[in-house]
Design a protein around this motif. Structure first.
Motif, PDB file in Angstrom:
ATOM      1  N   MET A 180       0.826  -1.206   0.000  1.00 39.13           N
ATOM      2  CA  MET A 180       0.000   0.000   0.000  1.00 39.13           C
ATOM      3  C   MET A 180       0.861   1.258   0.000  1.00 39.13           C
ATOM      4  O   MET A 180       0.607   2.206  -0.750  1.00 39.13           O
ATOM      5  CB  MET A 180      -0.937   0.004   1.208  1.00 39.13           C
ATOM      6  CG  MET A 180      -2.014  -1.063   1.157  1.00 39.13           C
ATOM      7  SD  MET A 180      -3.133  -0.987   2.583  1.00 39.13           S
ATOM      8  CE  MET A 180      -3.820   0.657   2.413  1.00 39.13           C
ATOM      9  N   GLU A 181       1.897   1.259   0.856  1.00 37.52           N
ATOM     10  CA  GLU A 181       2.791   2.414   0.930  1.00 37.52           C
ATOM     11  C   GLU A 181       3.568   2.583  -0.369  1.00 37.52           C
ATOM     12  O   GLU A 181       3.785   3.707  -0.835  1.00 37.52           O
ATOM     13  CB  GLU A 181       3.748   2.276   2.108  1.00 37.52           C
ATOM     14  CG  GLU A 181       3.111   2.536   3.459  1.00 37.52           C
ATOM     15  CD  GLU A 181       2.216   1.402   3.926  1.00 37.52           C
ATOM     16  OE1 GLU A 181       2.189   0.352   3.252  1.00 37.52           O
ATOM     17  OE2 GLU A 181       1.546   1.573   4.963  1.00 37.52           O
ATOM     18  N   ARG A 182       3.996   1.458  -0.966  1.00 37.34           N
ATOM     19  CA  ARG A 182       4.738   1.542  -2.233  1.00 37.34           C
ATOM     20  C   ARG A 182       3.877   2.163  -3.329  1.00 37.34           C
ATOM     21  O   ARG A 182       4.351   3.010  -4.088  1.00 37.34           O
ATOM     22  CB  ARG A 182       5.208   0.149  -2.650  1.00 37.34           C
ATOM     23  CG  ARG A 182       6.004   0.150  -3.949  1.00 37.34           C
ATOM     24  CD  ARG A 182       6.613  -1.209  -4.244  1.00 37.34           C
ATOM     25  NE  ARG A 182       5.619  -2.251  -4.413  1.00 37.34           N
ATOM     26  CZ  ARG A 182       5.423  -3.254  -3.564  1.00 37.34           C
ATOM     27  NH1 ARG A 182       6.173  -3.349  -2.473  1.00 37.34           N
ATOM     28  NH2 ARG A 182       4.497  -4.167  -3.780  1.00 37.34           N
ATOM     29  N   GLN A 183       2.617   1.767  -3.406  1.00 40.09           N
ATOM     30  CA  GLN A 183       1.732   2.326  -4.416  1.00 40.09           C
ATOM     31  C   GLN A 183       1.494   3.810  -4.178  1.00 40.09           C
ATOM     32  O   GLN A 183       1.440   4.598  -5.135  1.00 40.09           O
ATOM     33  CB  GLN A 183       0.391   1.584  -4.416  1.00 40.09           C
ATOM     34  CG  GLN A 183      -0.531   2.001  -5.551  1.00 40.09           C
ATOM     35  CD  GLN A 183       0.106   1.790  -6.914  1.00 40.09           C
ATOM     36  OE1 GLN A 183       0.632   0.716  -7.215  1.00 40.09           O
ATOM     37  NE2 GLN A 183       0.072   2.831  -7.748  1.00 40.09           N
ATOM     38  N   GLU A 184       1.393   4.214  -2.912  1.00 44.49           N
ATOM     39  CA  GLU A 184       1.201   5.630  -2.605  1.00 44.49           C
ATOM     40  C   GLU A 184       2.435   6.442  -2.993  1.00 44.49           C
ATOM     41  O   GLU A 184       2.321   7.564  -3.501  1.00 44.49           O
ATOM     42  CB  GLU A 184       0.903   5.809  -1.116  1.00 44.49           C
ATOM     43  CG  GLU A 184       0.553   7.231  -0.720  1.00 44.49           C
ATOM     44  CD  GLU A 184      -0.693   7.731  -1.412  1.00 44.49           C
ATOM     45  OE1 GLU A 184      -0.789   8.960  -1.651  1.00 44.49           O
ATOM     46  OE2 GLU A 184      -1.571   6.906  -1.734  1.00 44.49           O
ATOM     47  N   ILE A 185       3.617   5.862  -2.767  1.00 48.47           N
ATOM     48  CA  ILE A 185       4.859   6.526  -3.169  1.00 48.47           C
ATOM     49  C   ILE A 185       4.901   6.685  -4.687  1.00 48.47           C
ATOM     50  O   ILE A 185       5.264   7.743  -5.212  1.00 48.47           O
ATOM     51  CB  ILE A 185       6.077   5.732  -2.661  1.00 48.47           C
ATOM     52  CG1 ILE A 185       6.181   5.830  -1.134  1.00 48.47           C
ATOM     53  CG2 ILE A 185       7.364   6.241  -3.303  1.00 48.47           C
ATOM     54  CD1 ILE A 185       7.236   4.934  -0.531  1.00 48.47           C
ATOM     55  N   ILE A 186       4.537   5.632  -5.405  1.00 48.75           N
ATOM     56  CA  ILE A 186       4.527   5.688  -6.872  1.00 48.75           C
ATOM     57  C   ILE A 186       3.537   6.749  -7.361  1.00 48.75           C
ATOM     58  O   ILE A 186       3.832   7.520  -8.277  1.00 48.75           O
ATOM     59  CB  ILE A 186       4.180   4.307  -7.454  1.00 48.75           C
ATOM     60  CG1 ILE A 186       5.307   3.311  -7.156  1.00 48.75           C
ATOM     61  CG2 ILE A 186       3.949   4.407  -8.968  1.00 48.75           C
ATOM     62  CD1 ILE A 186       4.993   1.881  -7.560  1.00 48.75           C
ATOM     63  N   ASN A 187       2.356   6.795  -6.728  1.00 49.67           N
ATOM     64  CA  ASN A 187       1.359   7.798  -7.117  1.00 49.67           C
ATOM     65  C   ASN A 187       1.886   9.213  -6.871  1.00 49.67           C
ATOM     66  O   ASN A 187       1.668  10.119  -7.689  1.00 49.67           O
ATOM     67  CB  ASN A 187       0.064   7.590  -6.319  1.00 49.67           C
ATOM     68  CG  ASN A 187      -0.635   6.292  -6.693  1.00 49.67           C
ATOM     69  OD1 ASN A 187      -0.404   5.728  -7.760  1.00 49.67           O
ATOM     70  ND2 ASN A 187      -1.485   5.803  -5.804  1.00 49.67           N
ATOM     71  N   THR A 188       2.567   9.400  -5.756  1.00 49.65           N
ATOM     72  CA  THR A 188       3.124  10.714  -5.440  1.00 49.65           C
ATOM     73  C   THR A 188       4.197  11.106  -6.447  1.00 49.65           C
ATOM     74  O   THR A 188       4.244  12.258  -6.902  1.00 49.65           O
ATOM     75  CB  THR A 188       3.722  10.716  -4.025  1.00 49.65           C
ATOM     76  OG1 THR A 188       2.696  10.381  -3.080  1.00 49.65           O
ATOM     77  CG2 THR A 188       4.294  12.083  -3.672  1.00 49.65           C
TER      78      THR A 188
END
Length: 205
Positions: A180-188
């Motif tokens: 979840m955190e990795r996807q949020e980082i990618i989105n950012t």
């Protein structure tokens, strides 16, 4: 701004938090003073010190001091250190990559690998390590041209550098291991790439 920036900030504030107790959150001015001096100003001073050492190592001591003071007095350096920001940390990490390659001097030993690891850490702070995408192949090609390594070893060192760089990236940003955190980082990252390309608060015609 990357996990290392916030982790370093938390580490630098820990002694003050322990000394101030429960009232530490009300000391905004003191907190920002610590963060600005230790996370913005100090890394830039260290980076400039390393750059001065690499560029003026064979010069007289007064030339080294003059260069050090000149770099400290650059308007952009002064203006950037008026607030808590990761730019100085990013500059320090980039300089450390250059320092590792400088110390390596085409030996392709421990300092080459340390430069790769530092490059990964730099990538996790404002993606600075990505700017070495052409510098490292050029460094390897120069080593082959100078006959310091064979072309076969050069072809092996290139993916090894990327592997160690990726290791530095993950170790310095362990949130990448959490889906979840990795996807949020990618989105950012994707959002910031768009903002960098077209600007903030723009209206498309």
């Amino acid at each position: 701004y990357g996990y290392p920036f916030y982790l370093l900030s938390a580490i630098m504030l820990l002694p003050y938090r322990l000394l101030a107790g429960a009232d530490w959150v009300s000391s905004t001015q003191t907190i920002m003073l610590f963060l600005r001096q230790l996370v913005s100003v100090l890394p830039m001073i260290l980076a400039i010190g390393l750059m001065t050492g690499m560029q003026a190592r064979r010069k007289a001591w007064y030339w080294r001091i003059a260069l050090f003071m000149f770099l400290l007095a650059i308007p952009a350096v002064i203006a950037n250190n008026f607030w808590w920001h990761p730019d100085s940390l990013a500059v320090l990490l980039i300089v450390l990559v250059f320092y590792g390659l400088d110390r390596d001097d085409l030996a392709f030993g421990i300092f080459f690998y340390l430069a790769a690891f530092t490059c990964g850490v730099a990538f996790s702070v404002k993606y600075s390590g990505a700017f070495f995408v052409l510098a490292i192949p050029a460094y390897l090609a120069y080593g082959i041209f100078k006959k310091r390594i064979s072309w076969k070893r050069g072809l092996l060192l290139a993916p090894l550098f990327i592997l160690i760089m990726a290791l530095g990236l993950v170790i310095s940003n362990p949130l990448l291991l959490l889906p979840m955190e990795r996807q949020e980082i990618i989105n950012t990252i994707q959002r910031q790439i768009v903002q960098t390309r077209i600007g903030y608060n723009t209206v498309n015609p």
